[in-house]
Design a protein around this motif. Structure first.
Motif, PDB file in Angstrom:
ATOM      1  N   UNK A 123      -7.642   6.298   8.287  1.00 26.93           N
ATOM      2  CA  UNK A 123      -7.286   6.630   9.204  1.00 26.93           C
ATOM      3  C   UNK A 123      -5.952   7.388   9.400  1.00 26.93           C
ATOM      4  N   UNK A 124      -5.168   7.023   8.530  1.00 28.85           N
ATOM      5  CA  UNK A 124      -3.709   7.650   8.588  1.00 28.85           C
ATOM      6  C   UNK A 124      -3.698   8.960   7.699  1.00 28.85           C
ATOM      7  N   UNK A 125      -4.548   8.919   6.743  1.00 22.76           N
ATOM      8  CA  UNK A 125      -4.589  10.237   6.168  1.00 22.76           C
ATOM      9  C   UNK A 125      -5.246  11.119   6.841  1.00 22.76           C
ATOM     10  N   UNK A 126      -6.206  10.900   7.946  1.00 18.51           N
ATOM     11  CA  UNK A 126      -6.793  11.753   8.952  1.00 18.51           C
ATOM     12  C   UNK A 126      -5.848  12.138   9.836  1.00 18.51           C
ATOM     13  N   UNK A 127      -4.966  11.303  10.322  1.00 19.81           N
ATOM     14  CA  UNK A 127      -3.754  11.652  11.293  1.00 19.81           C
ATOM     15  C   UNK A 127      -2.896  12.603  10.737  1.00 19.81           C
ATOM     16  N   UNK A 128      -2.391  12.477   9.391  1.00 19.56           N
ATOM     17  CA  UNK A 128      -1.478  13.356   8.955  1.00 19.56           C
ATOM     18  C   UNK A 128      -2.086  14.551   8.166  1.00 19.56           C
ATOM     19  N   UNK A 129      -3.236  14.718   8.171  1.00 20.03           N
ATOM     20  CA  UNK A 129      -3.909  15.776   7.392  1.00 20.03           C
ATOM     21  C   UNK A 129      -4.847  16.806   8.709  1.00 20.03           C
ATOM     22  N   UNK A 130      -5.016  16.251   9.632  1.00 26.90           N
ATOM     23  CA  UNK A 130      -5.772  17.109  10.555  1.00 26.90           C
ATOM     24  C   UNK A 130      -5.425  17.126  11.797  1.00 26.90           C
ATOM     25  N   UNK A 131      -4.461  16.063  12.501  1.00 26.07           N
ATOM     26  CA  UNK A 131      -4.126  16.150  13.734  1.00 26.07           C
ATOM     27  C   UNK A 131      -2.784  17.018  14.091  1.00 26.07           C
TER      28      UNK A 131
ATOM     29  N   UNK B  58       1.291   1.893  -0.564  1.00 25.71           N
ATOM     30  CA  UNK B  58       0.197   1.064  -0.886  1.00 25.71           C
ATOM     31  C   UNK B  58      -0.123   0.706  -2.196  1.00 25.71           C
ATOM     32  N   UNK B  59       0.046   1.870  -2.999  1.00 25.96           N
ATOM     33  CA  UNK B  59      -0.149   1.412  -4.607  1.00 25.96           C
ATOM     34  C   UNK B  59       1.122   0.789  -5.094  1.00 25.96           C
ATOM     35  N   UNK B  60       2.217   0.674  -4.633  1.00 26.46           N
ATOM     36  CA  UNK B  60       3.491  -0.180  -5.203  1.00 26.46           C
ATOM     37  C   UNK B  60       2.963  -1.527  -4.516  1.00 26.46           C
ATOM     38  N   UNK B  61       2.422  -1.713  -3.263  1.00 28.27           N
ATOM     39  CA  UNK B  61       2.308  -3.075  -2.904  1.00 28.27           C
ATOM     40  C   UNK B  61       1.162  -3.608  -3.799  1.00 28.27           C
ATOM     41  N   UNK B  62       0.142  -2.862  -3.839  1.00 32.55           N
ATOM     42  CA  UNK B  62      -0.970  -3.526  -4.916  1.00 32.55           C
ATOM     43  C   UNK B  62      -0.403  -3.791  -6.175  1.00 32.55           C
ATOM     44  N   UNK B  63       0.349  -3.053  -6.967  1.00 27.85           N
ATOM     45  CA  UNK B  63       1.079  -3.253  -8.133  1.00 27.85           C
ATOM     46  C   UNK B  63       1.866  -4.787  -8.214  1.00 27.85           C
ATOM     47  N   UNK B  64       2.797  -4.804  -6.930  1.00 31.52           N
ATOM     48  CA  UNK B  64       3.689  -6.248  -6.867  1.00 31.52           C
ATOM     49  C   UNK B  64       2.487  -7.303  -6.660  1.00 31.52           C
ATOM     50  N   UNK B  65       1.512  -7.171  -5.766  1.00 28.84           N
ATOM     51  CA  UNK B  65       0.553  -8.161  -5.604  1.00 28.84           C
ATOM     52  C   UNK B  65      -0.146  -8.840  -6.913  1.00 28.84           C
ATOM     53  N   UNK B  66      -0.618  -7.627  -7.651  1.00 26.48           N
ATOM     54  CA  UNK B  66      -1.281  -8.259  -9.000  1.00 26.48           C
ATOM     55  C   UNK B  66      -0.245  -8.553  -9.961  1.00 26.48           C
TER      56      UNK B  66
ATOM     57  N   UNK C   3      -8.904  -8.451   4.438  1.00 26.55           N
ATOM     58  CA  UNK C   3      -7.403  -7.752   4.238  1.00 26.55           C
ATOM     59  C   UNK C   3      -7.945  -6.353   3.515  1.00 26.55           C
ATOM     60  N   UNK C   4      -8.542  -6.591   2.458  1.00 26.60           N
ATOM     61  CA  UNK C   4      -8.897  -5.238   1.442  1.00 26.60           C
ATOM     62  C   UNK C   4      -9.431  -4.260   2.403  1.00 26.60           C
ATOM     63  N   UNK C   5     -10.536  -4.520   3.079  1.00 21.95           N
ATOM     64  CA  UNK C   5     -11.283  -3.867   3.849  1.00 21.95           C
ATOM     65  C   UNK C   5     -10.397  -3.095   5.029  1.00 21.95           C
ATOM     66  N   UNK C   6      -9.748  -3.870   5.491  1.00 22.98           N
ATOM     67  CA  UNK C   6      -9.254  -3.359   6.739  1.00 22.98           C
ATOM     68  C   UNK C   6      -7.970  -2.429   6.233  1.00 22.98           C
ATOM     69  N   UNK C   7      -7.321  -2.591   5.111  1.00 18.74           N
ATOM     70  CA  UNK C   7      -6.248  -1.739   4.562  1.00 18.74           C
ATOM     71  C   UNK C   7      -6.968  -0.582   4.236  1.00 18.74           C
ATOM     72  N   UNK C   8      -8.273  -0.508   3.593  1.00 19.08           N
ATOM     73  CA  UNK C   8      -8.727   0.688   3.168  1.00 19.08           C
ATOM     74  C   UNK C   8      -9.176   1.548   4.360  1.00 19.08           C
ATOM     75  N   UNK C   9      -9.480   1.101   5.456  1.00 16.44           N
ATOM     76  CA  UNK C   9      -9.911   1.544   6.796  1.00 16.44           C
ATOM     77  C   UNK C   9      -8.660   2.496   7.285  1.00 16.44           C
TER      78      UNK C   9
END
Length: 298
Positions: free
Chosen positions: A162-170, A248-256, A152-158
């Motif tokens: 990908x979303x960063x690249x989509x919104x930044x460069x495409x 993502x940050x909000x999700x991590x805070x809630x999960x922790x 879960x953690x690895x797939x979320x990071x990937x």
């Protein structure tokens, strides 16, 4: 070691919340509406993966890719057929419509004999595998990592990269950012706003499907698994409802917070921890952690 394992398991659960919250934010930024059907889209994605593997005989990775593609198409069609005709109506009407979509999705799934009413296990290749780090020869004192959580953690990071690249460069991502800033100005600049709205719904549905496929090995597949969206909404609020990184940050805070409170605090605190965090955030920083107001530009 116990604390570190709680942090890792809470981070994995937080990643699921963050992925669902991403759908909330994507749709809100595109159409300025809130979709409470994200949890059910996640549930449908998990059932698509289950059907691909158990009924169609797909291997795991083909079932995952086909489920994500199918949910992306479903999200686009949902926006075109159901959502677009009522855009411009009061926000309450659209919110109630998305809630109704969730109920319809759960009802249709439960009508499928042998699947919808039962709890199913998604047969992933890394089911019940663990990694042990450190400790002595007998494994005493070792850090035990659940491979399902690490996936879960690895797939979320990937996905975040990908979303960063989509919104930044495409061009597509830049156009979606422009439309989210000012739809009318973007339309006059020649940007196909309606088409981008459909793509945003498709992208949100695809991300929800990924969350469902990652969550399924941990909690199994069942018709009510979409209720986890009620925890993802606070994650979007905490991070800032207009911010993709904030989701993502909000999700991590809630999960922790959930993971630690469930272990160190009395029973009952785990179920209310997410909403306590939201209340505190609304009092301290109503716009969320990343919800600063910016000037609109195209």
């Amino acid at each position: 070691m116990q604390f570190l394992q709680l942090v890792i398991s809470g981070g994995a659960q937080g990643c699921i919340y963050g992925l669902i919250a991403l759908g909330f934010v994507l749709i809100y930024k595109a159409t300025e509406t809130v979709s409470f059907a994200q949890g059910e889209l996640m549930m449908l994605g998990a059932f698509c993966g289950l059907a691909g593997m158990t009924m169609l005989g797909f291997p795991y990775w083909l079932a995952v890719l086909s489920s994500i593609a199918a949910m992306a198409v479903f999200g686009i069609l949902l926006e075109r057929i159901v959502i677009r005709p009522i855009l411009g109506q009061p926000a309450f009407s659209i919110v109630m419509l998305t809630i109704g979509i969730g109920y319809v999705a759960r009802g249709l799934i439960t009508m499928i004999p042998g699947i919808g009413t039962d709890t199913q296990a998604l047969p992933v290749p890394y089911k019940d595998e663990i990694w042990k780090i450190g400790g002595d020869a007998m494994g005493v004192g070792a850090l035990v990592l659940n491979v399902e959580h690490m996936a879960v953690i690895g797939a979320t990071a990937v996905l975040c990269v990908l979303l960063f690249a989509l919104f930044r460069y495409s061009k597509l991502g830049i156009a979606m950012q422009a439309a989210s800033q000012n739809q009318l100005a973007a339309y006059y600049m020649g940007i196909p706003v309606q088409r981008l709205n459909g793509i945003a719904w498709g992208l949100a549905a695809a991300v929800a499907a990924i969350a469902g496929l990652l969550l399924a090995p941990i909690t199994f597949v069942h018709a009510n698994m979409g209720f986890i969206g009620l925890k993802a909404f606070p994650a979007a609020v905490v991070g800032g409802f207009g911010s993709l990184p904030g989701a993502i940050v909000g999700g991590l805070i809630i999960g922790l917070v959930e993971s630690l409170s469930g272990f160190y605090l009395p029973d009952g605190f785990k179920d209310t921890a997410a909403y306590i965090v939201v209340l505190v955030m609304l009092m301290v920083k109503p716009n969320g952690l990343f919800g600063e107001k910016l000037r609109k530009k195209v």
